[in-house]
Write a protein that holds these residues in place. Structure first.
Motif, short mmCIF file in Angstrom:
data_model
loop_
_atom_site.label_atom_id
_atom_site.label_comp_id
_atom_site.label_asym_id
_atom_site.label_seq_id
_atom_site.Cartn_x
_atom_site.Cartn_y
_atom_site.Cartn_z
N SER A 159 5.40 -31.51 8.21
CA SER A 159 4.11 -32.18 8.29
C SER A 159 3.12 -31.48 9.21
CB SER A 159 4.30 -33.63 8.75
OG SER A 159 4.86 -33.67 10.05
N LYS B 256 3.51 -31.23 12.65
CA LYS B 256 3.43 -31.78 14.00
C LYS B 256 3.88 -30.78 15.06
CE LYS B 256 7.86 -34.25 13.66
NZ LYS B 256 8.24 -33.60 12.38
N ARG C 255 -0.39 -39.88 12.98
CA ARG C 255 0.49 -39.58 11.85
C ARG C 255 0.17 -38.20 11.28
NH1 ARG C 255 3.86 -43.26 10.00
NH2 ARG C 255 3.54 -45.47 10.42
N CYS C 256 1.22 -37.42 11.04
CA CYS C 256 1.10 -36.10 10.42
C CYS C 256 1.72 -36.18 9.03
CB CYS C 256 1.82 -35.04 11.25
SG CYS C 256 1.25 -34.92 12.96
N ARG C 257 0.98 -35.78 8.03
CA ARG C 257 1.47 -35.84 6.66
C ARG C 257 1.62 -34.44 6.10
NH1 ARG C 257 -2.51 -39.95 6.78
NH2 ARG C 257 -1.60 -42.03 6.68
N ARG C 258 2.67 -34.27 5.33
CA ARG C 258 2.94 -32.95 4.76
C ARG C 258 2.00 -32.66 3.61
NH1 ARG C 258 8.84 -30.83 2.61
NH2 ARG C 258 8.18 -28.75 1.99
N GLY D 162 5.57 -37.67 12.16
CA GLY D 162 5.59 -37.18 10.79
C GLY D 162 6.94 -36.59 10.44
#
Length: 239
Positions: free
Chosen positions: A40, A42, A226-229, A36
């Motif tokens: 995000s 992570k 996946r890391c999303r903000r 990410g």
């Protein structure tokens, strides 16, 4: 080895979550990439996995021995690389001679410029990263958590770290690392991908392309989450 169930993180009461609904099961031999951009969550998730931060909600179970590389190495200290690692080994329960020998081995493996007696205060970002990696690996932990481990490394060190990660999973250790670049995480294609949730219920990303030149049966059992903000009131997350 390590399991996160329903994990959420808030930095301020009443603020929005940095992480929410995170379910992650880490088994021996797993290689898990938390992918990410900045903010995000992570790095926050990596710290929770490492036991350095408590979740606001949910549970973290399992008691493996853990080695951790922070995203910022504490440079400027009045130690040589070798003396610093020897001291960290003692803190981790290693006899002085054992810690010193392992420190020399890792610094040689990672090709630290200036050798083991170089002062920490004089190190470049990439060479400080090598010392940080050696510190995380020093006690031969069951679980290695690395925050941006490839940051600042030269091509030779990139290759060496890739070999080290492969050796760790072959020995039964698990690796969790954060990464900005999805293409680099795809260099570790999963043997098996299981459904799960990353920050904000992000699904695992199935790797493809950029595979290491090893037989399929010997490739790491890897996953990329996946890391999303998410914009939220309160303190901004690191990484």
């Amino acid at each position: 080895m390590r399991r996160l169930t329903g994990v959420a993180k808030r930095y301020r009461r009443g603020g929005g979550p940095v992480l929410s609904g995170v379910d992650l099961d880490i088994a021996p031999g797993d290689v898990v990439a938390l992918v990410g951009g900045n903010g995000s969550g992570k790095s926050t998730l990596a710290r929770i996995v490492a036991g350095l931060s408590r979740p606001s909600e949910g549970t973290v179970t399992g008691t493996p021995t853990i080695g951790y590389l922070p995203d910022r190495f504490p440079g400027g200290q009045r130690f040589s690389a070798l003396d610093y690692l020897t001291a960290m080994g003692r803190i981790g329960g290693l006899p002085t001679a054992t810690g010193r020998a392992r420190a020399r081995t890792w610094l040689d493996r990672l090709a630290l410029a200036g050798g083991p007696d170089v002062p920490l205060a004089t190190l470049s970002k990439g060479n400080a990263q090598k010392v940080g990696l050696a510190q995380a690996l020093l006690t031969e932990p069951d679980l290695v958590v690395l925050d941006e481990p490839f940051s600042g490394l030269d091509p030779d060190a990139h290759a060496a770290l890739g070999d080290i990660l492969d050796e760790l999973r072959r020995s039964g250790s698990a690796v969790v690392y954060t990464e900005h670049r999805a293409d680099r995480a795809r260099g570790w294609p999963p043997r098996r991908t299981r459904r799960g949730h990353g920050p904000h219920r992000a699904a695992p990303h199935r790797g493809s392309g950029g595979a290491p030149a090893v037989p399929r049966r010997d490739r790491p059992r890897g996953r990329a989450v996946r890391c999303r903000r998410r914009r939220a009131r309160g303190r901004r997350p690191r990484g």
